[in-house]
Write an enzyme that holds these catalytic residues in place. Structure first.
Site, short mmCIF file in Angstrom:
data_model
loop_
_atom_site.label_atom_id
_atom_site.label_comp_id
_atom_site.label_asym_id
_atom_site.label_seq_id
_atom_site.Cartn_x
_atom_site.Cartn_y
_atom_site.Cartn_z
N HIS A 68 13.38 43.61 9.15
CA HIS A 68 14.81 43.89 9.11
C HIS A 68 15.57 42.62 8.77
CE1 HIS A 68 12.68 46.56 11.96
NE2 HIS A 68 13.29 47.47 11.24
N SER A 99 15.21 52.45 10.97
CA SER A 99 15.67 51.29 11.75
C SER A 99 16.74 50.46 11.04
CB SER A 99 14.48 50.39 12.08
OG SER A 99 13.81 50.02 10.89
N ASP A 146 13.60 39.65 11.39
CA ASP A 146 12.30 39.73 12.09
C ASP A 146 11.14 39.98 11.14
OD1 ASP A 146 12.72 42.32 11.32
OD2 ASP A 146 12.89 43.15 13.33
#
Ligand code: NAG
Ligand code: NAG
Ligand code: NAG
Length: 387
Positions: A355, A44, A352
């Site tokens: 990340h 991610s 978040d």
């Protein structure tokens, strides 16, 4: 080496490179005579829309990257990224004069022309180790089974649609930049989340590094000659792991940063082992350019001197809910949440809790770009800059 207060000449250099980087990322025109394509692999940290496209194509529950406030700073709508804006790979693509890398998976028509100048195989949630190995070790693949080996196989499929003979393929790869990672972060994070002890998780590190190295070797066999290989971030500063290990002994925290020292040492262990193995690869393939991308040291600076780099909040997530670190593992940023998003993501290091914000990624990308300029002769700045 590990001095975190920049000397003035270093600082000057940082400013100049940042400026250059800024100019390049604003130009959107090819500034290099080195590369005709960029291919990237990872999770991610690098996913520019793969997991989202896969979920859409399989009519599965959409991932958090499908929902606001993801994307709000730069794209002004959710853009398949777990970030308020651009990722490191986006900044690097821009600085090298490329469009954002299109996600490879989930495209319905499978037209290969759209990938001629690059493709992104990174999938949020991806592991370095394959799922049969990990499920044997009780570390679940939560969102995807597209491990690094699967990504590399997909790349080979794509390549075979561009070229028919191995010498044709080699020619394409001669001018490709391969970005191999960051990958492995999930193997560790998911293991920590399962409550597996640190000693056992450390035993995964050589296996993860092995997969990264063997993936590079496979691509070298095909003809790739330029690699950028990122290490891991300082995970001991991540709101998610700080929340999980909340209430640890006071002496386990770095008093200067509030980060968990043993977790940062874990990242350093991964990074050291990776660099050691990359050095062996360089000896084995003297004609291949392998650049290590240091994500750790540029990032740890934000925790040591946040104000200097424009950050006000280092350990709380901008988009998160509850607790001292504004992180709750059962409420992902993008799904409806309790607390409103912070007003100014650019003053937060963490987006978040897992990340980072675009502001963080931009500064890290700038440091990585400098590394590229120093290591890749044909990116010599005299060359591509329009006068
Ligand atoms: C999965 O990874 C393990 C360990 O690296 C390896 O021994 C095994 O052959 C792999 N399995 C598959 C299906 O790729
Ligand atoms: C991953 O693979 C396992 C075993 O094949 C399967 O049970 C699971 O549903 C897969 N998960 C995803 C998200 O595809
Ligand atoms: C996290 O969110 C869930 C669901 O809203 C809630 O039940 C739980 O108490 C929260 N945990 C913490 C530590 O705030």
């Amino acid at each position: 080496m590990a001095t975190f207060s920049l000397s003035s000449s270093l600082k000057q250099k940082f400013v100049i490179v940042s400026f250059l980087f800024y100019i390049l990322t604003s130009l959107h025109s090819p500034v290099n005579a080195c590369f005709t394509s960029i291919f990237s692999f990872g999770d991610s940290i690098t996913d520019t829309g793969n997991l989202l496209a896969i979920a859409r194509s399989e009519s599965r529950q959409l991932p958090p990257s499908a929902f606001p406030p993801n994307g709000r700073t730069y794209f002004h709508h959710p853009a398949g990224r777990r970030c308020d804006g651009r990722l490191i790979i986006d900044f690097l693509a821009e600085a090298l004069g490329f469009p954002f890398l299109p996600p490879y998976y989930g495209s319905k028509n499978g037209r290969s022309e759209q990938f001629e100048t690059g493709a992104n195989f990174a999938v949020a949630g991806a592991h370095a180790l394959n799922s049969s190995f990990l499920s044997g070790n009780i570390i679940p693949s939560r969102s995807t089974n597209i491990s690094l080996a699967v990504q590399v196989n997909s790349f080979k499929d794509l390549l075979s649609s561009f070229c028919s003979s191995s010498s044709d393929c080699k020619e394409i790869l001669m001018t490709s930049l391969i970005v191999m990672g960051e990958i492995g972060g999930n193997d560790y994070n998911h293991a920590f989340r399962e409550g597996i002890n640190i000693k056992e998780i450390r035993e995964l590190v050589p296996l993860v590094v092995d997969i990264i190295i063997s993936s590079i070797n496979e691509l070298v066999e095909l003809g790739a000659v330029t690699f950028l290989v990122p290490g891991n971030f300082p995970i001991g500063c991540s709101p998610s792991l700080l929340t999980q290990f909340q209430g640890s002994d006071k002496d386990e925290y770095d008093p200067l940063t509030g980060c968990l020292t043993w977790l940062n040492q874990f990242s350093e262990y991964h990074n050291e082992l990776l660099q050691k193995e990359l050095e062996k690869l360089r000896t084995r393939h003297p004609d291949v350019n392998i650049v290590y991308a240091d994500y750790y040291n540029p990032t740890i600076r934000f925790y040591h001197s946040p104000n200097r780099l424009g950050f006000e909040e280092t350990l709380k997530a901008c988009c998160g809910s509850g607790g001292p670190y504004r992180f709750n593992a059962s409420i992902s940023c993008g799904y409806p949440q309790l607390d409103p998003c912070c007003n100014d993501p650019s003053s937060y290091v963490s987006w978040d809790g897992i990340h980072y914000t675009e502001a963080t990624y931009k500064l890290v990308a700038s440091a990585v770009f400098e590394e590229l300029l120093n290591s890749i002769p044909c990116l010599n700045m005299g060359e591509g800059i329009p006068s």
